[in-house]
Design a protein around this motif. Sequence first.
Motif, PDB file in Angstrom:
ATOM      1  N   VAL A 190       0.862  -1.173   0.000  1.00  0.00           N
ATOM      2  CA  VAL A 190       0.000   0.000   0.000  1.00  0.00           C
ATOM      3  C   VAL A 190       0.899   1.225   0.000  1.00  0.00           C
ATOM      4  N   HIS A 191       0.428   2.296  -0.624  1.00  0.00           N
ATOM      5  CA  HIS A 191       1.188   3.546  -0.653  1.00  0.00           C
ATOM      6  C   HIS A 191       0.565   4.538   0.319  1.00  0.00           C
ATOM      7  N   LEU A 192       1.415   5.186   1.080  1.00  0.00           N
ATOM      8  CA  LEU A 192       0.988   6.195   2.043  1.00  0.00           C
ATOM      9  C   LEU A 192       1.700   7.496   1.697  1.00  0.00           C
ATOM     10  N   LEU A 193       0.925   8.558   1.506  1.00  0.00           N
ATOM     11  CA  LEU A 193       1.487   9.865   1.187  1.00  0.00           C
ATOM     12  C   LEU A 193       1.514  10.725   2.435  1.00  0.00           C
ATOM     13  N   LEU A 194       2.712  11.138   2.848  1.00  0.00           N
ATOM     14  CA  LEU A 194       2.888  12.044   3.983  1.00  0.00           C
ATOM     15  C   LEU A 194       3.152  13.434   3.435  1.00  0.00           C
ATOM     16  N   SER A 195       2.432  14.416   3.947  1.00  0.00           N
ATOM     17  CA  SER A 195       2.560  15.779   3.434  1.00  0.00           C
ATOM     18  C   SER A 195       2.600  16.786   4.572  1.00  0.00           C
ATOM     19  N   ALA A 196       3.475  17.778   4.404  1.00  0.00           N
ATOM     20  CA  ALA A 196       3.537  18.895   5.343  1.00  0.00           C
ATOM     21  C   ALA A 196       2.525  19.971   4.975  1.00  0.00           C
ATOM     22  N   GLU A 229       8.265  -4.024   5.026  1.00  0.00           N
ATOM     23  CA  GLU A 229       9.297  -3.292   4.294  1.00  0.00           C
ATOM     24  C   GLU A 229       8.736  -1.955   3.840  1.00  0.00           C
ATOM     25  N   THR A 230       9.586  -0.923   3.852  1.00  0.00           N
ATOM     26  CA  THR A 230       9.176   0.393   3.369  1.00  0.00           C
ATOM     27  C   THR A 230      10.146   0.857   2.287  1.00  0.00           C
ATOM     28  N   HIS A 231       9.606   1.616   1.353  1.00  0.00           N
ATOM     29  CA  HIS A 231      10.425   2.187   0.281  1.00  0.00           C
ATOM     30  C   HIS A 231       9.922   3.593   0.004  1.00  0.00           C
ATOM     31  N   ARG A 232      10.826   4.556  -0.022  1.00  0.00           N
ATOM     32  CA  ARG A 232      10.442   5.938  -0.328  1.00  0.00           C
ATOM     33  C   ARG A 232      10.311   6.060  -1.844  1.00  0.00           C
ATOM     34  N   ALA A 233       9.101   5.917  -2.328  1.00  0.00           N
ATOM     35  CA  ALA A 233       8.863   5.897  -3.767  1.00  0.00           C
ATOM     36  C   ALA A 233       9.053   7.265  -4.407  1.00  0.00           C
ATOM     37  N   ASP A 234       8.772   8.316  -3.650  1.00  0.00           N
ATOM     38  CA  ASP A 234       8.920   9.674  -4.191  1.00  0.00           C
ATOM     39  C   ASP A 234       9.089  10.636  -3.024  1.00  0.00           C
ATOM     40  N   THR A 235       9.982  11.589  -3.171  1.00  0.00           N
ATOM     41  CA  THR A 235      10.209  12.573  -2.112  1.00  0.00           C
ATOM     42  C   THR A 235      10.282  13.982  -2.702  1.00  0.00           C
ATOM     43  N   VAL A 236       9.724  14.924  -1.986  1.00  0.00           N
ATOM     44  CA  VAL A 236       9.841  16.343  -2.343  1.00  0.00           C
ATOM     45  C   VAL A 236      10.548  17.026  -1.175  1.00  0.00           C
ATOM     46  N   PRO A 237      11.793  17.491  -1.382  1.00  0.00           N
ATOM     47  CA  PRO A 237      12.553  18.053  -0.264  1.00  0.00           C
ATOM     48  C   PRO A 237      11.977  19.370   0.230  1.00  0.00           C
ATOM     49  N   GLY A 238      12.247  19.653   1.498  1.00  0.00           N
ATOM     50  CA  GLY A 238      11.839  20.922   2.081  1.00  0.00           C
ATOM     51  C   GLY A 238      12.877  22.007   1.829  1.00  0.00           C
ATOM     52  N   GLU A 239      12.657  23.167   2.456  1.00  0.00           N
ATOM     53  CA  GLU A 239      13.555  24.297   2.247  1.00  0.00           C
ATOM     54  C   GLU A 239      14.913  24.072   2.908  1.00  0.00           C
ATOM     55  N   ARG A 240      14.955  23.284   3.956  1.00  0.00           N
ATOM     56  CA  ARG A 240      16.189  23.051   4.689  1.00  0.00           C
ATOM     57  C   ARG A 240      16.664  21.607   4.495  1.00  0.00           C
ATOM     58  N   PRO A 241      17.976  21.378   4.601  1.00  0.00           N
ATOM     59  CA  PRO A 241      18.513  20.024   4.402  1.00  0.00           C
ATOM     60  C   PRO A 241      17.877  19.023   5.370  1.00  0.00           C
ATOM     61  N   GLY A 242      17.609  17.835   4.840  1.00  0.00           N
ATOM     62  CA  GLY A 242      17.070  16.776   5.689  1.00  0.00           C
ATOM     63  C   GLY A 242      15.602  16.906   6.018  1.00  0.00           C
ATOM     64  N   THR A 243      14.892  17.785   5.322  1.00  0.00           N
ATOM     65  CA  THR A 243      13.452  17.956   5.555  1.00  0.00           C
ATOM     66  C   THR A 243      12.693  17.610   4.275  1.00  0.00           C
ATOM     67  N   VAL A 255       6.405  12.944   1.118  1.00  0.00           N
ATOM     68  CA  VAL A 255       7.066  11.668   0.838  1.00  0.00           C
ATOM     69  C   VAL A 255       5.986  10.629   0.557  1.00  0.00           C
ATOM     70  N   LEU A 256       6.181   9.900  -0.531  1.00  0.00           N
ATOM     71  CA  LEU A 256       5.298   8.787  -0.861  1.00  0.00           C
ATOM     72  C   LEU A 256       6.014   7.500  -0.460  1.00  0.00           C
ATOM     73  N   VAL A 257       5.431   6.780   0.477  1.00  0.00           N
ATOM     74  CA  VAL A 257       6.062   5.575   1.018  1.00  0.00           C
ATOM     75  C   VAL A 257       5.278   4.345   0.574  1.00  0.00           C
ATOM     76  N   ARG A 258       5.987   3.371   0.022  1.00  0.00           N
ATOM     77  CA  ARG A 258       5.355   2.090  -0.266  1.00  0.00           C
ATOM     78  C   ARG A 258       5.632   1.142   0.892  1.00  0.00           C
ATOM     79  N   ILE A 259       4.571   0.586   1.452  1.00  0.00           N
ATOM     80  CA  ILE A 259       4.675  -0.341   2.589  1.00  0.00           C
ATOM     81  C   ILE A 259       4.275  -1.719   2.090  1.00  0.00           C
ATOM     82  N   SER A 260       5.157  -2.692   2.270  1.00  0.00           N
ATOM     83  CA  SER A 260       4.924  -4.029   1.728  1.00  0.00           C
ATOM     84  C   SER A 260       5.023  -5.082   2.817  1.00  0.00           C
ATOM     85  N   GLY A 261       4.194  -6.120   2.660  1.00  0.00           N
ATOM     86  CA  GLY A 261       4.228  -7.244   3.588  1.00  0.00           C
ATOM     87  C   GLY A 261       2.849  -7.567   4.120  1.00  0.00           C
TER      88      GLY A 261
END
Length: 203
Positions: free
Chosen positions: A3-9, A37-51, A55-61
């Motif tokens: 399943v894919h879970l989209l986390l958004s700020a 298992e998790t996989h970061r399928a897609d990421t959009v970085p924030g304004e600061r490093p490491g943010t 993030v679109l996360v695929r969760i498997s199992g």
Amino acid sequence: MSVHLLLSAGRGPQECAWALARLLRRLEVDAARHGLETHRADTVPGERPGTYRSVLVRISGAGAEAFAASWTGTLCWQAPSPYRAGAGRKNWYVTAQPCQVDAPRTAFREADVDIVACRTGGPGGQHRNKASTAVRATHRPTGIVVVVDTERQFSLNRGIALRLLRERIEQGDEAAERAATAARRRVHDELVRGDPVRVERPS
């Protein structure tokens, strides 16, 4: 099972992108603890490093859907801002929603099409009215129906009907993909601050 879970700020301040990164790591640790298992399928970085803004996360199992449900809704990271000293606010909100990534494509097979000869009225003389040269084609999996009577030969009308069915099925698949993309975009505007389903804090 995945399943894919989209986390958004959402449209929140940069602290929300910082909170998302921390909540994401917490989710990944929790998933591993459940044997997933998790996989970061897609990421959009924030304004600061490491943010991250999203993030679109695929969760498997086994149990992926139930696990994703436990992380669905408004999430709160409770900690002082790392960017604004003395800021009173300590609750930073992120939204997490399951989403469809790839709309399934409809396989077109002639075996799934019911072809029926029929008569139609209109111009074309007695031959068109008396002979069953028109075609009514039904694609059983989707229920799409086309009627073709443009030609005076059944075989030609049959070929046109199959082509029209294929085109309409492809158009439907494309519309489903656009709808899935639009639904993912709407998640960014659905962040509700307050009443979180989870409150996480630094260890």
